[in-house]
Design a protein around this motif. Structure first.
Motif, short mmCIF file in Angstrom:
data_model
loop_
_atom_site.label_atom_id
_atom_site.label_comp_id
_atom_site.label_asym_id
_atom_site.label_seq_id
_atom_site.Cartn_x
_atom_site.Cartn_y
_atom_site.Cartn_z
N ALA A 12 26.95 58.99 71.25
CA ALA A 12 26.29 59.17 69.96
C ALA A 12 24.86 59.63 70.17
O ALA A 12 24.10 58.96 70.85
N CYS A 13 24.49 60.75 69.61
CA CYS A 13 23.12 61.24 69.68
C CYS A 13 22.61 61.42 68.27
O CYS A 13 23.23 62.13 67.48
N LEU A 14 21.52 60.74 67.94
CA LEU A 14 21.00 60.77 66.59
C LEU A 14 19.63 61.41 66.59
O LEU A 14 18.62 60.74 66.59
N PRO A 15 19.54 62.75 66.60
CA PRO A 15 18.24 63.39 66.68
C PRO A 15 17.47 63.29 65.38
O PRO A 15 18.00 63.58 64.31
N ILE A 16 16.24 62.84 65.49
CA ILE A 16 15.34 62.85 64.34
C ILE A 16 14.32 63.96 64.51
O ILE A 16 13.95 64.63 63.56
N SER A 17 13.84 64.15 65.72
CA SER A 17 12.98 65.28 66.03
C SER A 17 13.25 65.66 67.46
O SER A 17 13.34 64.81 68.33
N GLU A 84 27.41 44.65 76.25
CA GLU A 84 28.18 45.82 76.69
C GLU A 84 27.77 47.11 75.99
O GLU A 84 28.03 48.21 76.49
N ALA A 85 27.13 47.03 74.83
CA ALA A 85 26.62 48.23 74.14
C ALA A 85 25.22 48.51 74.64
O ALA A 85 24.33 47.65 74.56
N ILE A 86 25.00 49.68 75.21
CA ILE A 86 23.70 50.01 75.79
C ILE A 86 23.11 51.22 75.08
O ILE A 86 23.83 52.12 74.63
N PHE A 87 21.78 51.23 74.99
CA PHE A 87 21.07 52.25 74.22
C PHE A 87 19.88 52.78 75.00
O PHE A 87 19.23 52.04 75.75
N VAL A 88 19.59 54.06 74.78
CA VAL A 88 18.34 54.67 75.24
C VAL A 88 17.71 55.31 74.01
O VAL A 88 18.35 56.14 73.34
N THR A 89 16.47 54.93 73.71
CA THR A 89 15.81 55.39 72.48
C THR A 89 14.53 56.11 72.81
O THR A 89 13.71 55.62 73.59
N GLY A 90 14.35 57.29 72.22
CA GLY A 90 13.12 58.06 72.36
C GLY A 90 12.28 57.94 71.10
O GLY A 90 12.75 58.26 70.00
N VAL A 91 11.05 57.43 71.24
CA VAL A 91 10.18 57.15 70.09
C VAL A 91 8.91 57.97 70.20
O VAL A 91 8.35 58.13 71.30
N ASP A 92 8.45 58.50 69.08
CA ASP A 92 7.21 59.27 69.06
C ASP A 92 6.01 58.34 69.25
O ASP A 92 5.85 57.36 68.51
N LEU A 93 5.18 58.63 70.24
CA LEU A 93 4.05 57.76 70.56
C LEU A 93 3.07 57.66 69.40
O LEU A 93 2.52 56.59 69.13
N ALA A 94 2.84 58.75 68.69
CA ALA A 94 1.83 58.75 67.64
C ALA A 94 2.29 58.00 66.39
O ALA A 94 1.53 57.22 65.81
N SER A 95 3.55 58.21 65.99
CA SER A 95 4.00 57.69 64.71
C SER A 95 4.94 56.49 64.80
O SER A 95 5.11 55.76 63.82
N GLN A 97 8.08 56.86 65.06
CA GLN A 97 9.36 57.32 64.53
C GLN A 97 10.34 57.59 65.67
O GLN A 97 9.95 58.07 66.73
N ILE A 98 11.63 57.29 65.42
CA ILE A 98 12.66 57.56 66.43
C ILE A 98 12.96 59.06 66.44
O ILE A 98 13.28 59.65 65.41
N ARG A 99 12.84 59.68 67.61
CA ARG A 99 13.18 61.09 67.77
C ARG A 99 14.67 61.26 68.04
O ARG A 99 15.30 62.19 67.54
N TRP A 100 15.20 60.37 68.88
CA TRP A 100 16.62 60.43 69.20
C TRP A 100 17.06 59.09 69.76
O TRP A 100 16.22 58.27 70.16
N GLU A 101 18.36 58.88 69.75
CA GLU A 101 18.90 57.66 70.32
C GLU A 101 20.30 57.93 70.86
O GLU A 101 21.11 58.58 70.18
N GLN A 102 20.55 57.48 72.08
CA GLN A 102 21.87 57.61 72.69
C GLN A 102 22.46 56.22 72.88
O GLN A 102 21.75 55.28 73.24
N SER A 103 23.77 56.10 72.65
CA SER A 103 24.44 54.82 72.87
C SER A 103 25.67 55.03 73.74
O SER A 103 26.34 56.07 73.66
N PHE A 104 25.95 54.03 74.60
CA PHE A 104 27.08 54.09 75.51
C PHE A 104 27.72 52.71 75.58
O PHE A 104 27.16 51.73 75.10
N ARG A 105 28.88 52.65 76.20
CA ARG A 105 29.51 51.36 76.48
C ARG A 105 29.48 51.16 77.99
O ARG A 105 29.88 52.04 78.75
N ALA A 106 29.00 50.00 78.41
CA ALA A 106 28.86 49.72 79.83
C ALA A 106 30.21 49.80 80.54
O ALA A 106 31.23 49.34 80.01
#
Length: 403
Positions: A12-17, A84-95, A97-106
């Motif tokens: 799952a990839c949820l791009p915000i920016s 078992e649900a693992i996530f990597v989240t990219g967040v904008d340093l200034a605001s 806001q979530i730019r994107w988020e990836q989720s996987f199953r271990a």
């Protein structure tokens, strides 16, 4: 030997920016290994009149430090009954806001102690890619835009790698390889994995004993790079591309705190703090000094200029980098268990305990003074990150940014 498995999974990839972070890297635990910056906030305060730029609830728990690549903050999380649900989240340093988020199953063993999380190792980045590692020995490689490039289920390849307390060793990047140190009572190994392809460059057996310390990269006088692996059995240095051993010292070191490279010295915690001189031309580094009063309890030693700081539970000790002599000791009132490695800005040390209490301690030369206290309201076991004039702190469930 089991054939390595590389999973080019669709997650799952949820791009915000999708704007890319500026070039830069965070090559291992604590970035450059010293946890020092220049312009962090003078004080930390929450609530009305506080200096929180933003705070964001994350998709799960974490004891892994956040990393900052340009204007992108990356943090890992885990959730579910066993993490078992693992996530990597990219967040904008200034605001924030979530730019994107990836989720996987271990694919490996996600189990860990209740105070920890599957998201325990701190991610790393070479400035082009992000390498997120988990206690379950899942290793994923993402672009700065959050796109999945490759995925390794090391727990699938080596099913006996793990323990019920949880793994926590963070990866380090050196010479186009991401090196992981996976040490447990079962499958115990270190491996160098090509950053572009996800394929093993090498794999070596390691002592079959649990170890949570992270590998570090050092540069020798001939400009060659070595990766140092320390454990309760020994210290070895290997070539990051081949895994060939460069040197070894038959002496056990600590299993929780990680080594700290300082340029000419490598500080190795254990029963004492051992300083190896890696800045000369000798193949085998010689002992520069050692001092048992500077050995940390859980957190790793941090360095700023000619000072080193060691956190021994609720006591902060400052030492001289040149000779290992103690400069001062400061008992920290109200501090509980400390696992988070501090960071340093100018003469200020920023530290947090497992209840979420934070202190700013000022090094005043021959002594120290607590100049600021803050309560975040949730456990902090991860090392903060200094990003320019900001301080990013990962609580168990929340990402905080002070300015």
């Amino acid at each position: 030997m089991m054939k390595e498995t590389i999973l080019f999974a669709v997650a799952a990839c949820l791009p915000i920016s999708l704007s890319a972070a500026e070039p830069g890297g965070w090559l291992g635990f604590r970035g450059d290994g010293t946890s020092a910056g220049d312009q962090a906030p003078l004080t930390l305060a929450v609530g009305d009149g506080g200096n929180i730029a933003w705070q964001r609830e994350m998709p799960g728990s974490s004891v892994a430090g956040p990393i900052v690549i340009g204007d992108l903050v990356v943090s890992t999380s885990s959730s579910g009954q066993d993490g078992e649900a693992i996530f990597v989240t990219g967040v904008d340093l200034a605001s924030g806001q979530i730019r994107w988020e990836q989720s996987f199953r271990a694919t490996g063993r996600p189990f860990c102690h209740p105070t920890s999380a599957n998201a325990a190792p701190t991610p790393a980045s070479d400035g082009e890619r992000i390498f997120a590692f988990f206690s379950s020995n899942d290793l994923c490689c993402l672009s700065l835009q959050g796109e999945l490039l490759w995925y390794r289920g090391l727990g699938y390849d080596y099913p006996k790698a793990g323990n019920d307390i949880g793994m926590a060793s963070s990866p380090v990047i050196a010479d186009g390889a991401v090196i992981v140190q996976v040490e447990a009572q079962g499958d115990s190994f270190a491996a160098g994995i090509d950053t572009k392809t996800g394929k093993n460059l090498w794999r070596i057996d390691r002592p079959t004993s649990s170890n949570w310390s992270s590998p570090v990269a050092i540069k020798r006088p001939d400009s060659s790079i070595e990766v140092v692996l320390s454990s309760g059995n020994n210290i070895i240095a290997v070539d990051p591309r081949t895994g060939q051993q460069r040197w070894a010292i038959d002496e056990g070191r600590g299993k929780v705190s990680s080594a700290t490279p300082t340029g000419r010295l490598l500080l190795l915690p254990g029963g004492d703090l051992l300083a190896l001189n890696v800045g000369d031309s000798a193949t085998l580094p010689e002992t520069a000094w050692r001092n048992n009063k500077l050995a940390p309890q859980n957190a790793s030693v941090v360095v700023r200029d000619e000072r080193l700081y060691s956190l021994k539970g609720s006591v902060l000790v400052a030492g001289n980098l040149s000779d290992g002599e103690i400069a001062w000791q400061k008992r920290l009132s109200g501090i509980k268990g400390t696992w988070s490695t501090p960071v340093v800005s100018a003469k200020r040390i920023y530290l947090f305990d497992q209840s979420g209490k934070g202190l700013v301690v000022e090094d005043q030369g021959d002594g120290a003074e607590v100049i600021n206290e803050v309560e975040l309201g949730e456990p902090v076991l991860a090392s903060p990150a200094i990003a320019g004039k900001r301080l990013v702190v990962r609580g168990k469930q929340t990402l905080f940014c002070f300015e």
